[in-house]
Design an enzyme around this catalytic site. Sequence first.
Site, mmCIF file in Angstrom:
data_model
loop_
_atom_site.group_PDB
_atom_site.id
_atom_site.type_symbol
_atom_site.label_atom_id
_atom_site.label_comp_id
_atom_site.label_asym_id
_atom_site.label_seq_id
_atom_site.Cartn_x
_atom_site.Cartn_y
_atom_site.Cartn_z
ATOM 1 N N SER A 146 79.585 37.686 25.761
ATOM 2 C CA SER A 146 79.272 38.867 24.953
ATOM 3 C C SER A 146 79.431 38.503 23.482
ATOM 4 O O SER A 146 80.052 37.484 23.155
ATOM 5 C CB SER A 146 80.266 39.982 25.319
ATOM 6 N N TYR A 159 88.035 44.531 27.392
ATOM 7 C CA TYR A 159 86.709 43.909 27.452
ATOM 8 C C TYR A 159 86.669 42.692 26.519
ATOM 9 O O TYR A 159 86.235 41.607 26.897
ATOM 10 C CB TYR A 159 85.657 44.944 27.040
HETATM 11 P P1 NAP Z 1 75.351 47.247 33.971
HETATM 12 O O1 NAP Z 1 73.963 47.727 34.227
HETATM 13 O O2 NAP Z 1 76.459 48.220 33.969
HETATM 14 O O3 NAP Z 1 75.634 46.051 34.970
HETATM 15 C C1 NAP Z 1 76.897 45.732 35.496
HETATM 16 C C2 NAP Z 1 76.726 45.353 36.944
HETATM 17 O O4 NAP Z 1 78.009 44.922 37.474
HETATM 18 C C3 NAP Z 1 76.264 46.541 37.788
HETATM 19 O O5 NAP Z 1 75.191 46.137 38.614
HETATM 20 C C4 NAP Z 1 77.503 46.896 38.598
HETATM 21 O O6 NAP Z 1 77.199 47.453 39.864
HETATM 22 C C5 NAP Z 1 78.184 45.548 38.745
HETATM 23 N N1 NAP Z 1 79.606 45.729 39.058
HETATM 24 C C6 NAP Z 1 80.480 46.535 38.418
HETATM 25 N N2 NAP Z 1 81.673 46.510 39.039
HETATM 26 C C7 NAP Z 1 81.541 45.677 40.095
HETATM 27 C C8 NAP Z 1 82.410 45.265 41.136
HETATM 28 N N3 NAP Z 1 83.678 45.721 41.206
HETATM 29 N N4 NAP Z 1 81.950 44.408 42.068
HETATM 30 C C9 NAP Z 1 80.662 43.956 42.021
HETATM 31 N N5 NAP Z 1 79.781 44.320 41.069
HETATM 32 C C10 NAP Z 1 80.224 45.165 40.120
HETATM 33 O O7 NAP Z 1 75.410 46.577 32.529
HETATM 34 P P2 NAP Z 1 74.821 45.193 31.953
HETATM 35 O O8 NAP Z 1 74.760 45.391 30.496
HETATM 36 O O9 NAP Z 1 73.614 44.756 32.680
HETATM 37 O O10 NAP Z 1 76.038 44.209 32.246
HETATM 38 C C11 NAP Z 1 75.875 42.921 32.805
HETATM 39 C C12 NAP Z 1 76.792 41.952 32.067
HETATM 40 O O11 NAP Z 1 76.340 41.813 30.713
HETATM 41 C C13 NAP Z 1 78.249 42.393 31.985
HETATM 42 O O12 NAP Z 1 79.110 41.281 32.173
HETATM 43 C C14 NAP Z 1 78.365 42.879 30.560
HETATM 44 O O13 NAP Z 1 79.677 42.808 30.073
HETATM 45 C C15 NAP Z 1 77.446 41.909 29.852
HETATM 46 N N6 NAP Z 1 76.997 42.299 28.524
HETATM 47 C C16 NAP Z 1 76.222 43.401 28.325
HETATM 48 C C17 NAP Z 1 75.812 43.718 27.035
HETATM 49 C C18 NAP Z 1 74.949 44.917 26.727
HETATM 50 O O14 NAP Z 1 74.701 45.195 25.557
HETATM 51 N N7 NAP Z 1 74.467 45.640 27.718
HETATM 52 C C19 NAP Z 1 76.191 42.920 25.969
HETATM 53 C C20 NAP Z 1 76.980 41.807 26.202
HETATM 54 C C21 NAP Z 1 77.370 41.502 27.483
HETATM 55 P P3 NAP Z 1 77.176 49.071 40.032
HETATM 56 O O15 NAP Z 1 76.257 49.593 38.950
HETATM 57 O O16 NAP Z 1 76.682 49.266 41.427
HETATM 58 O O17 NAP Z 1 78.591 49.530 39.817
#
Ligand code: NAP
Length: 254
Positions: A146, A159
Site C-alpha cells: 500500500s 493497517y
Molecule cells: P476489497 O474489495 O475490500 O478486497 C478485499 C478482499 O479480501 C475481499 O475480497 C475480502 O472478501 C477479502 N477478505 C477480507 N477478509 C478476509 C478473510 N478473513 N479471509 C479471506 N479473505 C478475506 O478491497 P481491495 O481494495 O480490492 O483490497 C485488496 C488489497 O489491496 C488489500 O490488501 C488492500 O489493503 C490493498 N490496497 C487497496 C487499496 C485501495 O485503494 N483500494 C490501496 C492500497 C492497497 P469479502 O469481501 O468476501 O470479505
Amino acid sequence: MDMIQNLFSLKGKTALVTGARTGIGQAISVGLASAGAHVLLLGHRDNLDETKAKIDEAGGICETVLVDLGEVPQIREKIKPVLEKHSIDILVNNAGIIYREPAVDYDEQEWMRVIDVNLNAVFILSQEIGRGMVERGSGKIINIASLLSFQGGVFVPAYTASKHAVAGLTKSLANEWARYGVQVNAIAPGYIETNNTEAIRNDNKRQQSILERIPAGRWGRPDDMVGAALFLASKASDYVNGHVLVVDGGWMAR
Ligand code: NAP
C-alpha cells in the site's frame, strides 16, 4: 510476438489469489487467468460467483478455495489439501482489511484482526506455499502492499503497521529465496475505487483532496493493477527481487 508470449504467458501455471471475490483481487485473478494460468480463487465465504463468471467469459479456468484468513491457527490445515492437489507457481497475497478509529480509542480486537489478515496470514501462506516453490526451484509471490507501506495515514494505525510489515516481509523472503529461483515482490496500489476505500470516497472533502494530489487526475481502478501483476507473475520479472512496485498515478512522486 513469440518473445512477448514467452515472457508474459502463464500457460501451464497455477496461481492462488487471496481476496479474489472483489476489487483488486478479482481484477488480478481475471488477468492471470486471461494470461493462461489456472487460478485458485481464495475467499472466506462461498460467494465468488462474479469472479468465476468473469474468468469464464475470458475463457479461463478457475476453482474456489474457502479459507478464513482471520482464523490464523487454522490456515495451515485448510491449505494442506489444496497443496496436495496443486503445485502452486504464483501466490498473490491480496486479501486485506482496514479499520478506522483514532489511535487513542483504537479497538484492540480490531487491531489483532487487521494484523492477522493483512500480515500473519500473508506470512503463513507464503511459508506453506513458498516451501514447495523453493523445493521446485521456481515460483512467484506477489504481496499487495500500500502507499501506507511508506506513509503513516490517519486513523488506520493497524493497517499502516501491517502494510509497512508486508513491505519488510517481501524484502526478507526475497533475500532468502532469490537463490532458489523464487521471486518475492509487492505491488503498492495508490487510491483505488474498491470496497476498501468506500468510506473515504463517500467523504466528499477527503475524496477531493486525495484526487488533487494524484498527478494522473483520477482515482485508480482495480484493472490498473493487472499489468504490474502480470509482470511480477511471469518470466518477465525473473531478475526482479524484493521490489515494491508503486502503481499510484504518480501520488508518491508528488
Ligand atoms: P476489497 O474489495 O475490500 O478486497 C478485499 C478482499 O479480501 C475481499 O475480497 C475480502 O472478501 C477479502 N477478505 C477480507 N477478509 C478476509 C478473510 N478473513 N479471509 C479471506 N479473505 C478475506 O478491497 P481491495 O481494495 O480490492 O483490497 C485488496 C488489497 O489491496 C488489500 O490488501 C488492500 O489493503 C490493498 N490496497 C487497496 C487499496 C485501495 O485503494 N483500494 C490501496 C492500497 C492497497 P469479502 O469481501 O468476501 O470479505
